[in-house]
Each structure stands twice: as structure tokens, then as C-alpha cells.
Design a protein around this motif. Sequence first.
Motif, PDB file in Angstrom:
ATOM      1  N   ARG A 108       0.855  -1.195   0.000  1.00 28.98           N
ATOM      2  CA  ARG A 108       0.000   0.000   0.000  1.00 28.98           C
ATOM      3  C   ARG A 108       0.883   1.234   0.000  1.00 28.98           C
ATOM      4  N   ARG A 109       0.474   2.220  -0.781  1.00 26.32           N
ATOM      5  CA  ARG A 109       1.316   3.406  -0.939  1.00 26.32           C
ATOM      6  C   ARG A 109       1.408   4.213   0.353  1.00 26.32           C
ATOM      7  N   LEU A 110       2.618   4.723   0.596  1.00 27.03           N
ATOM      8  CA  LEU A 110       2.824   5.607   1.734  1.00 27.03           C
ATOM      9  C   LEU A 110       2.261   6.989   1.446  1.00 27.03           C
ATOM     10  N   THR A 111       2.362   7.415   0.205  1.00 26.97           N
ATOM     11  CA  THR A 111       1.822   8.708  -0.217  1.00 26.97           C
ATOM     12  C   THR A 111       1.099   8.510  -1.531  1.00 26.97           C
ATOM     13  N   GLU A 112       0.115   9.347  -1.795  1.00 21.76           N
ATOM     14  CA  GLU A 112      -0.660   9.215  -3.022  1.00 21.76           C
ATOM     15  C   GLU A 112       0.130   9.631  -4.252  1.00 21.76           C
ATOM     16  N   LYS A 113       1.009  10.590  -4.075  1.00 20.93           N
ATOM     17  CA  LYS A 113       1.768  11.094  -5.216  1.00 20.93           C
ATOM     18  C   LYS A 113       3.217  10.626  -5.140  1.00 20.93           C
ATOM     19  N   SER A 114       3.825  10.446  -6.294  1.00 19.65           N
ATOM     20  CA  SER A 114       5.223  10.044  -6.322  1.00 19.65           C
ATOM     21  C   SER A 114       6.118  11.236  -6.042  1.00 19.65           C
ATOM     22  N   VAL A 115       7.320  10.926  -5.536  1.00 22.48           N
ATOM     23  CA  VAL A 115       8.325  11.961  -5.302  1.00 22.48           C
ATOM     24  C   VAL A 115       9.088  12.170  -6.600  1.00 22.48           C
ATOM     25  N   ASP A 116       9.218  13.414  -7.004  1.00 18.76           N
ATOM     26  CA  ASP A 116       9.809  13.697  -8.308  1.00 18.76           C
ATOM     27  C   ASP A 116      11.323  13.488  -8.351  1.00 18.76           C
ATOM     28  N   ASN A 117      11.970  13.526  -7.183  1.00 18.53           N
ATOM     29  CA  ASN A 117      13.427  13.452  -7.185  1.00 18.53           C
ATOM     30  C   ASN A 117      13.899  12.679  -5.968  1.00 18.53           C
ATOM     31  N   TYR A 118      14.318  11.434  -6.175  1.00 13.46           N
ATOM     32  CA  TYR A 118      14.788  10.575  -5.090  1.00 13.46           C
ATOM     33  C   TYR A 118      16.300  10.485  -5.175  1.00 13.46           C
ATOM     34  N   ASP A 119      16.985  11.150  -4.255  1.00 14.22           N
ATOM     35  CA  ASP A 119      18.439  11.253  -4.317  1.00 14.22           C
ATOM     36  C   ASP A 119      19.121   9.891  -4.278  1.00 14.22           C
ATOM     37  N   PHE A 120      18.521   8.923  -3.595  1.00 14.51           N
ATOM     38  CA  PHE A 120      19.159   7.620  -3.450  1.00 14.51           C
ATOM     39  C   PHE A 120      19.165   6.847  -4.769  1.00 14.51           C
ATOM     40  N   ALA A 121      18.415   7.331  -5.772  1.00 16.49           N
ATOM     41  CA  ALA A 121      18.366   6.667  -7.079  1.00 16.49           C
ATOM     42  C   ALA A 121      18.667   7.670  -8.187  1.00 16.49           C
ATOM     43  N   ASN A 122      19.673   8.528  -7.952  1.00 14.55           N
ATOM     44  CA  ASN A 122      20.151   9.474  -8.967  1.00 14.55           C
ATOM     45  C   ASN A 122      19.058  10.428  -9.425  1.00 14.55           C
ATOM     46  N   GLY A 123      18.179  10.812  -8.501  1.00  8.99           N
ATOM     47  CA  GLY A 123      17.153  11.791  -8.837  1.00  8.99           C
ATOM     48  C   GLY A 123      15.961  11.234  -9.583  1.00  8.99           C
ATOM     49  N   ALA A 124      15.853   9.898  -9.708  1.00 12.99           N
ATOM     50  CA  ALA A 124      14.708   9.300 -10.394  1.00 12.99           C
ATOM     51  C   ALA A 124      13.467   9.449  -9.520  1.00 12.99           C
ATOM     52  N   PRO A 125      12.272   9.505 -10.128  1.00 13.36           N
ATOM     53  CA  PRO A 125      11.036   9.579  -9.332  1.00 13.36           C
ATOM     54  C   PRO A 125      10.830   8.287  -8.551  1.00 13.36           C
ATOM     55  N   ALA A 126      10.090   8.384  -7.460  1.00 17.64           N
ATOM     56  CA  ALA A 126       9.878   7.196  -6.627  1.00 17.64           C
ATOM     57  C   ALA A 126       8.533   7.268  -5.940  1.00 17.64           C
ATOM     58  N   VAL A 127       7.965   6.106  -5.680  1.00 22.26           N
ATOM     59  CA  VAL A 127       6.735   5.967  -4.902  1.00 22.26           C
ATOM     60  C   VAL A 127       7.059   5.090  -3.700  1.00 22.26           C
ATOM     61  N   GLY A 128       6.621   5.510  -2.513  1.00 24.48           N
ATOM     62  CA  GLY A 128       6.835   4.713  -1.318  1.00 24.48           C
ATOM     63  C   GLY A 128       5.640   3.837  -1.044  1.00 24.48           C
ATOM     64  N   ALA A 129       5.896   2.634  -0.524  1.00 21.52           N
ATOM     65  CA  ALA A 129       4.800   1.706  -0.213  1.00 21.52           C
ATOM     66  C   ALA A 129       5.214   0.812   0.944  1.00 21.52           C
ATOM     67  N   THR A 130       4.212   0.194   1.585  1.00 23.57           N
ATOM     68  CA  THR A 130       4.476  -0.670   2.731  1.00 23.57           C
ATOM     69  C   THR A 130       3.582  -1.898   2.694  1.00 23.57           C
ATOM     70  N   LEU A 131       4.063  -2.980   3.308  1.00 25.18           N
ATOM     71  CA  LEU A 131       3.306  -4.225   3.427  1.00 25.18           C
ATOM     72  C   LEU A 131       3.378  -4.690   4.877  1.00 25.18           C
ATOM     73  N   ASP A 132       2.228  -4.905   5.495  1.00 23.04           N
ATOM     74  CA  ASP A 132       2.160  -5.411   6.856  1.00 23.04           C
ATOM     75  C   ASP A 132       2.127  -6.940   6.787  1.00 23.04           C
ATOM     76  N   LEU A 133       3.240  -7.570   7.157  1.00 23.58           N
ATOM     77  CA  LEU A 133       3.354  -9.024   7.033  1.00 23.58           C
ATOM     78  C   LEU A 133       2.432  -9.772   7.989  1.00 23.58           C
ATOM     79  N   LYS A 134       1.945  -9.104   9.020  1.00 21.68           N
ATOM     80  CA  LYS A 134       1.019  -9.745   9.956  1.00 21.68           C
ATOM     81  C   LYS A 134      -0.292 -10.105   9.270  1.00 21.68           C
ATOM     82  N   TYR A 135      -0.732  -9.251   8.361  1.00 21.81           N
ATOM     83  CA  TYR A 135      -2.016  -9.468   7.682  1.00 21.81           C
ATOM     84  C   TYR A 135      -1.852  -9.972   6.251  1.00 21.81           C
ATOM     85  N   ALA A 136      -0.630 -10.140   5.791  1.00 25.04           N
ATOM     86  CA  ALA A 136      -0.393 -10.582   4.420  1.00 25.04           C
ATOM     87  C   ALA A 136      -0.996 -11.954   4.121  1.00 25.04           C
TER      88      ALA A 136
END
Length: 432
Positions: free
Chosen positions: A189-217
Amino acid sequence: MGFGRSLNQSLRKLFSFLPRQTRFAVYRSFVECDANPDPRLVLKIAETQEELEACFKLLHDAYVGSGFMKSDPSGMRVTIYHALPTTTTLCAKFDGEVVGTLSLIRESLFGFPLQAIFDLSHVRERKGQIAEVSALAVHPKFRKTGGTILFPLMKFMYNYCTTFFDTRHLVIAVNPNRIEMYESLLFFRRLTEKSVDNYDFANGAPAVGATLDLKYAPAKFAKVYGRKPLRRNMYHYFIDAVMPNIVLPTRRYFTTNDPVLTPELLDYFFNQRTRVFEQLNEHKKQLLHAIYNLDAFKQVLPTIVPHADQQMQRSHQRYSVKCPGTFDVQVAAGDQVFQLLVVNLSFYGFEVHSDATLPLGIWGEATIELGKSEKSFIKAIAVRDRANGVSGFYGFQLAEPDLAWRKFVNAMQSGTTHDDLDNATRFLPDAA
């Protein structure tokens, strides 16, 4: 080449106009999961110099090819997170060649790469350990084989996190073009609705954050995949199936990390082959020294300016564990024995979870199972409840660590937690 790329882009654009659930159904229709893959495939923790180097080279080539980083003279993608004992790098080997890799980054003094741009507060509210899935790469010759490497690698990740890594929440930062694969197949599930336009950890590429709760997976996998045939049944694949190709770690102690980096490996990857240590700022150098606080490691770490509080920071370093135990204490009602689960410990203290209310400020006898054949008998006192602000957790202080406790902490400090621990305390002159 140009025509093919344009065609793929056009198809992707048309695909994006389909309703979300239709797109998810299309992704799931491509699932092919085999719990008994080719025996030449082996999935394990990368632990040797050769395995780690192959993982870092595979990752480098994948990131450069995707525009996520510039080519490095070393031919490897190595970050400071790879240097931490709380990071585990998994690898898939086919006929002895590393053909897939990903890294699991547990929280440490360095935090997570993605927390610089994504808010994890909602994940933390649900309690449980968090691990970031990072540094994923599959060899080009296996990228179009219907998940031949990717799915086994993901299953290995799931099994490792749920049984060895004490992880409840997975978090990821991925390119917007890839996020729906994780949402539709694995229920991130996404952490934010919109993607980040500049993710420094990937050379400024856009990124979307997401999470998975393994308890309910498992419940989510059962609902979507439970009635499908085995080759498309991701519930059976992830939850029930035992894959013989997976080599799970063997541990002498009930630890939750599998550090593999010796001083020699740290020096090789972070000083000799790359400039990762040299390029750290002073604060991060201090943190690195706080994590690796033994003389054998100090010799390969970057030079720092000593701070007055440095020794205090080192003396309170804690290690994540899952050790059952008991606390025997004399109270007004007489002798009582409480069941404990030690969740982290240091040389002179530990934190536990207890379903019962524990008495504070009274010395008692604690018996802690540090491993299958390792037990510690220590005098201890509960000095605070609601440790870290959470009910049911208590902070304990030791009167004096016994031999088993000392050897356990020394092994954790030396970064050696596998079966070969007889010499794990060799770095410390007072170790017995």
C-alpha cells in the motif's frame, strides 16, 4: 530499437487508461510460481567476498542501465547501508553464478534510505520492526522468464523476514512504473498518493513509497489466490510451500540479524574498492564507530574527531534479539515467576515484553535463553515500564553479566552470529 521502445511506451500508456482493478487482474494473470524450481537455483544470504561482489556488480549494472546511478569506477553499487550489521543481502545463484539480489535494511543509527523523503509515522504506529527492501536486481538473461528468479527471491525474502529477521513491516521506494506490480501481486500500500519527483538515493529518479504489513499478508494472499491452481496460487507459494532451493541461516543464538562483514570485508568494499567511508560526513563517521566499537574494526573505519559522549554512546549499544526467559522475584505475595521475551539487550541491560505486569525496583533472578544450548543466569531489576513509550515493555538493568551473557554480547559486537562462534570473542582481551 527506437521503434520497439516507442511501441512499449504506447502500450504502457494505453494500459494506464484501464480501470485500476482491471490492471491488477492483468498483472495477476501473468503469475507463474513454481515451488520446486530448477535445482541449480540456490537462494542464500550473500556472505563471502565473491558473493557480495557479484551482488554489488549486478546491482551496479542494473542501476546504471535504468539511469538510477552513474557508472562507478569500481563497477559496483555499494552504499553505507550495505556496511551495517543490520542489513542482510540475499542472493539467487544459478549454476553458481549470482543472478539476483536484494538487500533488507533494518533500522539502525542510520535509519532507512527512504525515510529522508517518506513519512513512516503511520507504519510505526502499528508497532513491529520495519525493514526496507532495497537494492533489487535480476540478471538480464532472467528478466523475461516470468519471474523465474524474481518470485523465488521474493519468497526467500518473505520466509526470512517472517521467521528470522523479526520484521512485521516491509517498506519500499520504487519507480512509479513498477509500483502497481507490488500493489497487485504482493498487496503493498502506498505511503503517499503522489510520487516523489526526485529521489536522491536513485540518482534523482522519481519514486513511490509503499508498505506491506506481514502480519495481515497471509489473509490477503488467501483471499485473492487461495482458490487458484498451484502454479498461480501465491498463497500456497509464499505461506505453505517449502522450497528446497532456499538455504536459511543457522544460528547459535536467538538473534534477529545475520551480519557477515568482517573487518577485512569492510576494508575491501568500503575503503579499497570504493570511497564510501571516505565520503561520509563527520556525524555518520561517528555513528559508524558507535556501531563497530571494537579495535579490530576501528582500524578499517574512517578517522574521526573523538567526542566527549562517544564512550557513553558505545556502552549503551543494544542488539535486537528474540530470547525467551523468566524473572523470579520475591514480592509481598511471595515468590513469583514471570515469563519474558527479551527483544533487545546490551552489556548491562535489556528490554523485555511481558503480558503480565512486572514489579519495578525489586531485584530478582533472570534466566534468559540466548540460544538453543546457551542460557544466562543473572541478577536483574526492572527499572521502568512502558519502555520506548509502549505498554507491556520493560527496561531491565543487570547487576553483573555472567559468562554466557558476556560471550553473547561479544559475539554480537564482533559481527559473528552463525554456528562458528567458538572464536567469536577473540577480539576482546577479557573474553573467556
